[in-house]
Design a protein around this motif. Sequence first.
Motif, PDB file in Angstrom:
ATOM      1  N   THR A  50       0.616  -0.769   0.034  1.00 22.27           N
ATOM      2  CA  THR A  50      -0.278  -0.141   0.104  1.00 22.27           C
ATOM      3  C   THR A  50       1.159   0.856   0.347  1.00 22.27           C
ATOM      4  O   THR A  50       0.168   1.997  -0.572  1.00 22.27           O
ATOM      5  CB  THR A  50      -0.811  -0.353   1.238  1.00 22.27           C
ATOM      6  OG1 THR A  50      -1.249  -1.402   1.323  1.00 22.27           O
ATOM      7  CG2 THR A  50      -2.161   1.565   1.037  1.00 22.27           C
ATOM      8  N   ALA A  54      -0.499   2.588  -3.268  1.00 24.93           N
ATOM      9  CA  ALA A  54      -1.536   3.287  -3.496  1.00 24.93           C
ATOM     10  C   ALA A  54      -0.839   4.563  -4.476  1.00 24.93           C
ATOM     11  O   ALA A  54      -0.091   5.446  -4.014  1.00 24.93           O
ATOM     12  CB  ALA A  54      -1.822   4.046  -2.247  1.00 24.93           C
ATOM     13  N   LEU A  60      -9.016   2.506  -3.941  1.00 26.77           N
ATOM     14  CA  LEU A  60      -8.699   1.022  -3.353  1.00 26.77           C
ATOM     15  C   LEU A  60      -9.300   0.185  -3.165  1.00 26.77           C
ATOM     16  O   LEU A  60     -10.185   0.317  -2.137  1.00 26.77           O
ATOM     17  CB  LEU A  60      -7.714   0.875  -2.101  1.00 26.77           C
ATOM     18  CG  LEU A  60      -6.478   2.069  -2.795  1.00 26.77           C
ATOM     19  CD1 LEU A  60      -6.315   3.347  -2.914  1.00 26.77           C
ATOM     20  CD2 LEU A  60      -5.891   2.121  -0.682  1.00 26.77           C
ATOM     21  N   MET A  74      -4.471  -2.050   4.319  1.00 31.49           N
ATOM     22  CA  MET A  74      -4.731  -0.843   3.444  1.00 31.49           C
ATOM     23  C   MET A  74      -4.755   0.749   4.250  1.00 31.49           C
ATOM     24  O   MET A  74      -3.984   1.859   3.437  1.00 31.49           O
ATOM     25  CB  MET A  74      -5.134  -1.105   2.266  1.00 31.49           C
ATOM     26  CG  MET A  74      -5.389  -1.671   1.666  1.00 31.49           C
ATOM     27  SD  MET A  74      -5.747  -1.800   0.129  1.00 31.49           S
ATOM     28  CE  MET A  74      -6.952  -2.556   0.336  1.00 31.49           C
ATOM     29  N   ASN A  78      -1.918   3.760   3.942  1.00 29.49           N
ATOM     30  CA  ASN A  78      -2.313   5.506   3.326  1.00 29.49           C
ATOM     31  C   ASN A  78      -1.497   6.273   3.425  1.00 29.49           C
ATOM     32  O   ASN A  78      -2.046   6.347   4.616  1.00 29.49           O
ATOM     33  CB  ASN A  78      -3.390   4.565   2.357  1.00 29.49           C
ATOM     34  CG  ASN A  78      -4.087   5.791   2.017  1.00 29.49           C
ATOM     35  OD1 ASN A  78      -2.750   6.193   0.872  1.00 29.49           O
ATOM     36  ND2 ASN A  78      -4.944   6.712   0.994  1.00 29.49           N
ATOM     37  N   MET A 128      -5.273   0.085  -6.182  1.00 28.43           N
ATOM     38  CA  MET A 128      -5.037  -1.512  -5.644  1.00 28.43           C
ATOM     39  C   MET A 128      -6.480  -2.111  -5.672  1.00 28.43           C
ATOM     40  O   MET A 128      -6.917  -1.772  -5.538  1.00 28.43           O
ATOM     41  CB  MET A 128      -4.198  -0.743  -4.442  1.00 28.43           C
ATOM     42  CG  MET A 128      -3.203  -0.234  -4.583  1.00 28.43           C
ATOM     43  SD  MET A 128      -2.397  -0.086  -2.057  1.00 28.43           S
ATOM     44  CE  MET A 128      -2.297  -2.181  -2.398  1.00 28.43           C
TER      45      MET A 128
END
Length: 242
Positions: A50, A54, A60, A74, A78, A128
Motif C-alpha cells: 500500500t 497507492a 483501493l 490498506m 495509506n 490497488m
Amino acid sequence: MTRLTDNIYASEQQVADFNFDQRVADVFPDMIQRSVPGYQTILHTLGLLTERYAQANSNLYDLGCSLGAATLMMRRHNKQPGCQIVSVDNSKAMLERAEQHIHSYRGDTPIDLRCQNLQDTEITNASMVVLNFTLQFIEPEQRLDVLSQIAAGMNQGGMLLLSEKIQHADPVMNDVLIDLHHEFKRANGYSELEISQKRTALENVMKTESVETNLQRLQQAGFAHASVWYQSYNFCSIIALK
Ligand SMILES: C[S@@+](CC[C@H](N)C(=O)[O-])C[C@H]1O[C@@H](n2cnc3c(N)ncnc32)[C@H](O)[C@@H]1O
C-alpha cells in the motif's frame, strides 16, 4: 474483536456446501488464522505494498473483504491524499461484522462498504485491488472476465494482489502440498474429522487451479507483469502490475 474458536466441523454431520453464513462470520478470524498458512505474512506485506502502490486521489478495492482485515491494513498504511477504499462482500453476515470491526479502529481514508457480488462492482480509477483468497470462489470460466474488468479499471502502475489456494500441476507434488497443509491444520488443533468434513464442504464451492493457469490468465486479462511473491504449501500470493 473477541476471537471465538472455530468448531463448526468438530461433530460428525451431514456436510453441506460451505457458505459464508453467520456461523462462519462469528468464528472467521480463528478459522482463517488456523487454516491459511501465511495469512498474517500476506496482510503484513499488503501494508508495505500500500505504501508503494497507492496513488493520490484513487480508489483501493478489497474484493471479498470478509471482516475487513485487508481493508484495515490498506487504511493503516495509506499515506496518499484523496483516496477511498471500496470493500465488497456478498455475505450479509460477513459485512455486518466487518462494519462493527472497522468502526472500532480510527483512520483517515474513507471506507465504502458494499454488500454485493464483486462481479457487479465497477472498478474505476483503481491504484490497488485486493483479491485475498476470493477469486477461488468464482467459477473458473468467469475468472477471466473478473480479472479483465479489474485490469481495465486500473490506473497505469496499479497493483493487484491475488492470493489463492492452488493445485500443483504435478499430482504427486499436489499430494505432498495437501499433506503438509493438513499437518499445519493438525498442529493448529483441528481434528481429522474437522479436516475431512471441511474438505468435503469446500469441494463444490472452491475450485483451485495451478499457479501457471493463474499467471497466464492475469497476462490475458491485461496485466503487464505478474509474479508469485509468496507461497506456503498450496497457498500462494501473486502481485500483478498494469
Ligand atoms: C476466504 S474469504 C476472504 C478473506 C479476506 N479477503 C481476508 O483477507 O480476510 C472469501 C470471501 O469472499 C466472499 N465472496 C465470495 N464470493 C464472492 C462474490 N462473488 N462477491 C463478493 N464476495 C464474495 C465471501 O463471502 C468471503 O467473505
